[in-house]
Motif scaffolding. Structure first.
Motif, PDB file in Angstrom:
ATOM      1  N   ALA A 282       0.847  -1.207   0.000  1.00 42.94           N
ATOM      2  CA  ALA A 282       0.000   0.000   0.000  1.00 42.94           C
ATOM      3  C   ALA A 282       0.874   1.246   0.000  1.00 42.94           C
ATOM      4  CB  ALA A 282      -0.915  -0.017   1.221  1.00 42.94           C
ATOM      5  N   TYR A 283       0.355   2.308  -0.585  1.00 48.02           N
ATOM      6  CA  TYR A 283       1.082   3.578  -0.568  1.00 48.02           C
ATOM      7  C   TYR A 283       1.354   3.987   0.875  1.00 48.02           C
ATOM      8  CZ  TYR A 283      -0.369   4.066  -5.460  1.00 48.02           C
ATOM      9  OH  TYR A 283      -0.572   3.867  -6.791  1.00 48.02           O
ATOM     10  N   GLY A 284       2.566   4.353   1.149  1.00 53.41           N
ATOM     11  CA  GLY A 284       2.921   4.824   2.484  1.00 53.41           C
ATOM     12  C   GLY A 284       3.105   3.735   3.507  1.00 53.41           C
ATOM     13  N   ALA A 285       3.087   2.488   3.121  1.00 55.56           N
ATOM     14  CA  ALA A 285       3.223   1.384   4.072  1.00 55.56           C
ATOM     15  C   ALA A 285       4.618   1.386   4.680  1.00 55.56           C
ATOM     16  CB  ALA A 285       2.951   0.062   3.379  1.00 55.56           C
ATOM     17  N   ASP A 286       4.679   0.944   5.957  1.00 53.76           N
ATOM     18  CA  ASP A 286       5.967   0.810   6.624  1.00 53.76           C
ATOM     19  C   ASP A 286       6.733  -0.372   6.018  1.00 53.76           C
ATOM     20  OD1 ASP A 286       5.435   2.909   8.287  1.00 53.76           O
ATOM     21  OD2 ASP A 286       4.663   1.638   9.907  1.00 53.76           O
ATOM     22  N   SER A 287       8.055  -0.259   6.107  1.00 59.67           N
ATOM     23  CA  SER A 287       8.902  -1.356   5.639  1.00 59.67           C
ATOM     24  C   SER A 287       8.926  -2.460   6.682  1.00 59.67           C
ATOM     25  CB  SER A 287      10.323  -0.841   5.382  1.00 59.67           C
ATOM     26  OG  SER A 287      11.171  -1.879   5.017  1.00 59.67           O
ATOM     27  N   ALA A 288       8.700  -3.670   6.265  1.00 55.89           N
ATOM     28  CA  ALA A 288       8.715  -4.806   7.181  1.00 55.89           C
ATOM     29  C   ALA A 288      10.143  -5.290   7.394  1.00 55.89           C
ATOM     30  CB  ALA A 288       7.856  -5.940   6.633  1.00 55.89           C
ATOM     31  N   ASP A 289      10.388  -5.838   8.602  1.00 54.32           N
ATOM     32  CA  ASP A 289      11.701  -6.423   8.874  1.00 54.32           C
ATOM     33  C   ASP A 289      11.894  -7.647   7.972  1.00 54.32           C
ATOM     34  OD1 ASP A 289      12.195  -4.563  10.820  1.00 54.32           O
ATOM     35  OD2 ASP A 289      11.462  -5.833  12.451  1.00 54.32           O
ATOM     36  N   SER A 290      13.090  -7.786   7.469  1.00 48.45           N
ATOM     37  CA  SER A 290      13.379  -8.910   6.580  1.00 48.45           C
ATOM     38  C   SER A 290      14.779  -9.423   6.855  1.00 48.45           C
ATOM     39  CB  SER A 290      13.268  -8.474   5.117  1.00 48.45           C
ATOM     40  OG  SER A 290      13.604  -9.533   4.261  1.00 48.45           O
ATOM     41  N   ASP A 291      14.879 -10.730   6.978  1.00 46.40           N
ATOM     42  CA  ASP A 291      16.194 -11.329   7.184  1.00 46.40           C
ATOM     43  C   ASP A 291      17.018 -11.209   5.910  1.00 46.40           C
ATOM     44  OD1 ASP A 291      15.515 -12.101   9.741  1.00 46.40           O
ATOM     45  OD2 ASP A 291      14.769 -14.056   9.102  1.00 46.40           O
ATOM     46  N   GLY A 292      18.332 -11.070   6.071  1.00 43.08           N
ATOM     47  CA  GLY A 292      19.225 -11.059   4.924  1.00 43.08           C
ATOM     48  C   GLY A 292      19.312 -12.451   4.297  1.00 43.08           C
ATOM     49  N   LEU A 293      19.832 -12.499   3.121  1.00 40.62           N
ATOM     50  CA  LEU A 293      19.975 -13.767   2.411  1.00 40.62           C
ATOM     51  C   LEU A 293      21.367 -14.330   2.662  1.00 40.62           C
ATOM     52  CD1 LEU A 293      18.339 -12.814  -1.023  1.00 40.62           C
ATOM     53  CD2 LEU A 293      17.284 -13.992   0.918  1.00 40.62           C
TER      54      LEU A 293
END
Length: 319
Positions: free
Chosen positions: A63-74
């Motif tokens: 969605a527009y303006g959505a917060d960035s979710a935490d994501s594990d590195g690869l």
């Protein structure tokens, strides 16, 4: 009076006629060994890494303006293999370097060359063997099939883990009479991101591959064509030197000393042979014993291979 001829008393002082060339009939080519890049691996265990990406998604929208979710590195995948020491010993009487012999001026150097050729053949067999790596008591590197998970197997066959720790289970033998076995394994490699360029196989399988009905029939992927620019007798072609698959051309390469009953599809960009000293092999003098000299030709070798880039077709017969 009898005519003096070579078949009579003259044979007592007739010189021998011995060619100075010694024919080497046994096959000594090692295409897999030759095609692999060479690396320096100065440890008894060699480690390397490769990186996988997450699967692609067609709904990755926010969605527009959505917060960035935490994501594990690869994190990359780490693999390893052991250094194996393979040798060929020689012992030459001193007199051989002091007498005239056929095949060269120095018999010691000729024997060293022959031992080196034999050692390269052993390395070809070891690099392609379906044998798991071992740390000891006699360390050895795992062969190519133990790192390949893109396989076509016979009934009851099973893939290896893909880290060199176990061998592939080839399964029930089947005749190489259809291109489908190769296409099955090649598709798996392609879907995993691999782009194999060479198909290595024993000469009997090369001949069987040439005779596959759906490989060399008119209009098939591996059709051979002859273009002549002058009038001359037509050459009959009974061979297939490459396979033009749905994913590009694979060159068919015969290897006399590789694993039997198996086709190995290899991308040379993601496979290499490693040596502790950076060179392929070395000679070591073991000193003199009486009136002879002893030497050893040695290679401390390992294999580096990323599982996803290659394929194997197992349990094949040429009948």
């Amino acid at each position: 009076m009898a005519t003096f001829v070579p078949s009579g008393p003259g044979t007592r002082h007739e010189r021998e006629s011995l060619s100075d060339f010694i024919a080497l009939i046994d096959p000594y080519e090692t295409p897999v060994y030759n095609d692999l890049a060479t690396k320096t691996t100065p440890a008894t265990r060699h480690d390397w890494t490769y990186q996988d990406l997450t699967a692609s998604a067609d709904d990755n929208f926010q969605a527009y303006g959505a917060d960035s979710a935490d994501s594990d590195g690869l994190a990359p995948t780490r693999l390893d293999n052991y250094i194996g020491e393979t040798t060929k010993d020689g012992k030459i009487a001193d007199i051989y370097d002091n007498i005239n012999t056929a095949g060269g001026e120095n018999e010691t150097e000729r024997q060293e060359m022959l031992k080196a050729l034999e050692l390269r053949r052993d390395c070809e067999a070891a690099l392609t063997a379906n044998t798991a790596k071992s740390a000891g008591p006699t360390p050895r590197p795992g062969g190519m099939p133990t790192y390949i998970t893109n396989n076509s197997l016979g009934a009851t066959g099973a893939d290896p883990v893909g880290d060199g720790s176990d061998a592939a289970t080839p399964g029930t033998a089947r005749a190489l009479d259809t291109i489908a076995y190769i296409d099955e394994a090649l598709l798996k490699a392609r879907e995993a991101g691999g782009k194999p360029r060479y198909m290595y196989m024993r000469p009997d399988l090369v001949q069987a591959f040439s005779n596959i009905p759906d490989a060399n029939a008119a209009g098939a992927a591996s059709l051979n064509q002859i273009n002549q620019t002058a009038t001359q007798p037509l050459t009959s072609v009974g061979a297939v030197s490459g396979y033009l698959s749905d994913f590009g051309l694979l060159e068919v390469v015969p290897s006399d000393h590789m694993i039997a009953a198996t086709i190995l599809g290899v991308d040379p960009n993601y496979a290499a042979k490693g040596f502790t000293n950076g060179g392929e092999m070395y000679r070591k003098d073991l000193g003199e014993v009486g009136t002879s000299k002893r030497f050893v030709i040695c290679s401390q070798i390992t294999l580096e291979m990323s599982a996803n880039a290659h394929f194997a077709v197992h349990a094949l017969t040429a009948e």
